[in-house]
Design a protein around this motif. Sequence first.
Motif, PDB file in Angstrom:
ATOM      1  N   GLY A  52       0.788  -1.223   0.000  1.00 18.52           N
ATOM      2  CA  GLY A  52       0.000   0.000   0.000  1.00 18.52           C
ATOM      3  C   GLY A  52       0.821   1.274   0.000  1.00 18.52           C
ATOM      4  N   THR A  53       2.151   1.145  -0.084  1.00 19.71           N
ATOM      5  CA  THR A  53       2.994   2.343  -0.100  1.00 19.71           C
ATOM      6  C   THR A  53       3.015   2.951  -1.506  1.00 19.71           C
ATOM      7  OG1 THR A  53       4.417   1.047   1.311  1.00 19.71           O
ATOM      8  CG2 THR A  53       5.270   3.201   0.627  1.00 19.71           C
ATOM      9  N   SER A  54       2.814   4.274  -1.593  1.00 21.61           N
ATOM     10  CA  SER A  54       2.896   4.953  -2.894  1.00 21.61           C
ATOM     11  C   SER A  54       4.347   5.157  -3.281  1.00 21.61           C
ATOM     12  CB  SER A  54       2.245   6.332  -2.809  1.00 21.61           C
ATOM     13  OG  SER A  54       0.866   6.195  -2.784  1.00 21.61           O
ATOM     14  N   LEU A  55       4.673   4.811  -4.513  1.00 18.00           N
ATOM     15  CA  LEU A  55       6.050   5.044  -4.998  1.00 18.00           C
ATOM     16  C   LEU A  55       6.127   6.455  -5.561  1.00 18.00           C
ATOM     17  CD1 LEU A  55       6.458   1.676  -6.872  1.00 18.00           C
ATOM     18  CD2 LEU A  55       7.627   2.372  -4.777  1.00 18.00           C
ATOM     19  N   PRO A  56       7.210   7.173  -5.306  1.00 13.49           N
ATOM     20  CA  PRO A  56       7.301   8.524  -5.863  1.00 13.49           C
ATOM     21  C   PRO A  56       7.282   8.487  -7.385  1.00 13.49           C
ATOM     22  CG  PRO A  56       9.364   7.864  -4.792  1.00 13.49           C
ATOM     23  CD  PRO A  56       8.387   6.760  -4.547  1.00 13.49           C
ATOM     24  N   LEU A  57       6.644   9.473  -7.978  1.00 15.36           N
ATOM     25  CA  LEU A  57       6.615   9.531  -9.444  1.00 15.36           C
ATOM     26  C   LEU A  57       7.992   9.909  -9.976  1.00 15.36           C
ATOM     27  CD1 LEU A  57       3.317  11.477 -10.261  1.00 15.36           C
ATOM     28  CD2 LEU A  57       3.832   9.100 -10.825  1.00 15.36           C
ATOM     29  N   PRO A  58       8.381   9.365 -11.113  1.00 10.23           N
ATOM     30  CA  PRO A  58       9.651   9.817 -11.719  1.00 10.23           C
ATOM     31  C   PRO A  58       9.509  11.261 -12.172  1.00 10.23           C
ATOM     32  CG  PRO A  58       8.464   8.363 -13.209  1.00 10.23           C
ATOM     33  CD  PRO A  58       7.692   8.372 -11.934  1.00 10.23           C
ATOM     34  N   ASP A  59      10.635  11.897 -12.461  1.00  8.38           N
ATOM     35  CA  ASP A  59      10.593  13.270 -12.974  1.00  8.38           C
ATOM     36  C   ASP A  59      10.051  13.224 -14.403  1.00  8.38           C
ATOM     37  OD1 ASP A  59      10.924  15.833 -13.726  1.00  8.38           O
ATOM     38  OD2 ASP A  59      13.119  15.802 -13.752  1.00  8.38           O
ATOM     39  N   LEU A  60       8.868  13.782 -14.581  1.00  5.80           N
ATOM     40  CA  LEU A  60       8.234  13.744 -15.906  1.00  5.80           C
ATOM     41  C   LEU A  60       8.301  15.109 -16.581  1.00  5.80           C
ATOM     42  CD1 LEU A  60       5.100  11.634 -14.874  1.00  5.80           C
ATOM     43  CD2 LEU A  60       7.158  10.815 -15.996  1.00  5.80           C
ATOM     44  N   ASP A  70       7.257   8.765 -24.733  1.00  2.00           N
ATOM     45  CA  ASP A  70       8.327   8.880 -23.727  1.00  2.00           C
ATOM     46  C   ASP A  70       7.897   8.206 -22.433  1.00  2.00           C
ATOM     47  OD1 ASP A  70       9.712  10.352 -25.520  1.00  2.00           O
ATOM     48  OD2 ASP A  70       9.432  12.295 -24.530  1.00  2.00           O
ATOM     49  N   TRP A  71       6.671   8.463 -22.040  1.00  2.96           N
ATOM     50  CA  TRP A  71       6.171   7.918 -20.769  1.00  2.96           C
ATOM     51  C   TRP A  71       6.089   6.390 -20.833  1.00  2.96           C
ATOM     52  CZ3 TRP A  71       1.514   5.388 -19.452  1.00  2.96           C
ATOM     53  CH2 TRP A  71       1.292   5.256 -18.080  1.00  2.96           C
ATOM     54  N   LEU A  72       5.669   5.867 -21.998  1.00  4.29           N
ATOM     55  CA  LEU A  72       5.567   4.413 -22.149  1.00  4.29           C
ATOM     56  C   LEU A  72       6.912   3.715 -21.996  1.00  4.29           C
ATOM     57  CD1 LEU A  72       3.069   3.866 -25.129  1.00  4.29           C
ATOM     58  CD2 LEU A  72       2.702   3.383 -22.704  1.00  4.29           C
ATOM     59  N   LYS A  73       7.982   4.445 -22.328  1.00  6.59           N
ATOM     60  CA  LYS A  73       9.322   3.823 -22.243  1.00  6.59           C
ATOM     61  C   LYS A  73       9.812   3.703 -20.800  1.00  6.59           C
ATOM     62  CE  LYS A  73      10.688   5.643 -26.712  1.00  6.59           C
ATOM     63  NZ  LYS A  73      11.061   6.959 -27.205  1.00  6.59           N
ATOM     64  N   LEU A  74       9.136   4.387 -19.863  1.00  4.09           N
ATOM     65  CA  LEU A  74       9.567   4.335 -18.463  1.00  4.09           C
ATOM     66  C   LEU A  74       9.171   3.004 -17.841  1.00  4.09           C
ATOM     67  CD1 LEU A  74       8.444   7.937 -17.396  1.00  4.09           C
ATOM     68  CD2 LEU A  74      10.750   7.186 -18.028  1.00  4.09           C
ATOM     69  N   ASN A  75       9.794   2.675 -16.726  1.00  2.00           N
ATOM     70  CA  ASN A  75       9.517   1.425 -16.023  1.00  2.00           C
ATOM     71  C   ASN A  75       8.034   1.383 -15.579  1.00  2.00           C
ATOM     72  OD1 ASN A  75       9.312  -0.709 -14.306  1.00  2.00           O
ATOM     73  ND2 ASN A  75      11.047  -0.122 -12.995  1.00  2.00           N
ATOM     74  N   PRO A  76       7.262   0.403 -16.066  1.00  6.28           N
ATOM     75  CA  PRO A  76       5.830   0.348 -15.716  1.00  6.28           C
ATOM     76  C   PRO A  76       5.592   0.254 -14.211  1.00  6.28           C
ATOM     77  CG  PRO A  76       6.351  -1.230 -17.444  1.00  6.28           C
ATOM     78  CD  PRO A  76       7.656  -0.686 -16.977  1.00  6.28           C
TER      79      PRO A  76
END
Length: 332
Positions: A52-60, A70-76
Amino acid sequence: MSFDVEVKRIVRLGANFQRITFAGACLSDFGISGETHDLRIKVIVPCVEAEGTSLPLPDLSELSAGWYQDWLKLNPATRGCMRTYTVRGARCTGPEPEIDVDFVLHFDEDGNGGPASSWAAAAQPGDRVCIIGPNAAQCVTAEAYGGIEWRPGMARHVLLAGDETAVPAITAILESLPEDVTGHALMEIPSTADRQPVRTASGVQMIWLARGNRPHGELLDAAVRQTVALPGWASVETADGVPFRQRPALSEPEEINVDEAILWETPQRLDPAAVQATPNPHAPSGALPFYAWIAGEAAVVRGLRRYLVRDVGIDRKQVAFMGYWRKGRAES
Ligand SMILES: Cc1cc2nc3c(=O)[nH]c(=O)nc-3n(C[C@H](O)[C@H](O)[C@H](O)COP(=O)(O)OP(=O)(O)OC[C@H]3O[C@@H](n4cnc5c(N)ncnc54)[C@H](O)[C@@H]3O)c2cc1C
């Protein structure tokens, strides 16, 4: 353009609606010139781990013109979940720019919701999301921007119809309508506790349809059929005196398999001068100019599309049909 924003306020609007106000200095670059109508944005909410821990969003912030690829290439596992929402309100020109998004809190009988609905239900001030939306610096107008489908052209008689996911768009549109516009706004909501106060200068009649235990869309479908009733429309004579229903069949809408394709059929923007010069020969005189905007669960919208286009014979150029979500399918 992407906007890294944080939750500023949370207001429960009704039993199943949560308004989240997002703030951030970057929002001074957000927006279009003029009313937002049904302006859609993408909201990227953080992924949640098993505990249940939220992972920080990458720098978008570097997402640019080709942001989706570009977003699709990031780790799902960490790129977040992207969902489509409507801008319910935008106040981006002042010193503390902010926008409102009204989230429907939908959960199945086991209490499971989608990532966006779950995120919204648990959101706290200070939580961060990324929004993909229009860049105000490019001074896009509602007329020019592809993320707005409300295109009534010359129409002064309108039908707005949708389920709860379309309520933010319908209410925002209603607030922008001038006095001389008439018609109906039919909004199916989960319960009477989801009705919202809406101010409109227009003469559009607002009808809230509280679903309760009925199947999704049943009330909306019936209300549209009653509002654009067949005998009434069919008996109207067109400008050349021919009864509407005696015309050769108009366009039979091609079937759309809503499990495989997105139901999204919206008219091109009309050139007002061209509309005045060549009135639509297929529409009943006196009823023109008419425009309808329909959004909600895709199978329900498909049924209304069939009724309005095939049975009633309304010109497809005067109706926007939008499947906002599909029962049993996550937005991908
Ligand atoms: C242009 C546009 C504008 C939209 N504006 C808004 C808006 O302003 N507010 C808003 O709340 N939604 C809006 N939506 C709908 C929203 O994008 C979807 O409901 C989306 O699926 C929610 O994401 P999720 O992560 O909660 O659920 P998902 O992960 O996408 O779906 C999980 C499950 O929930 C089901 N589901 C999805 N939505 C609903 C629902 N509303 N009721 C019941 N079951 C559902 C799905 O069928 C699936 O089985 C809009 C959609 C579009 C295309």
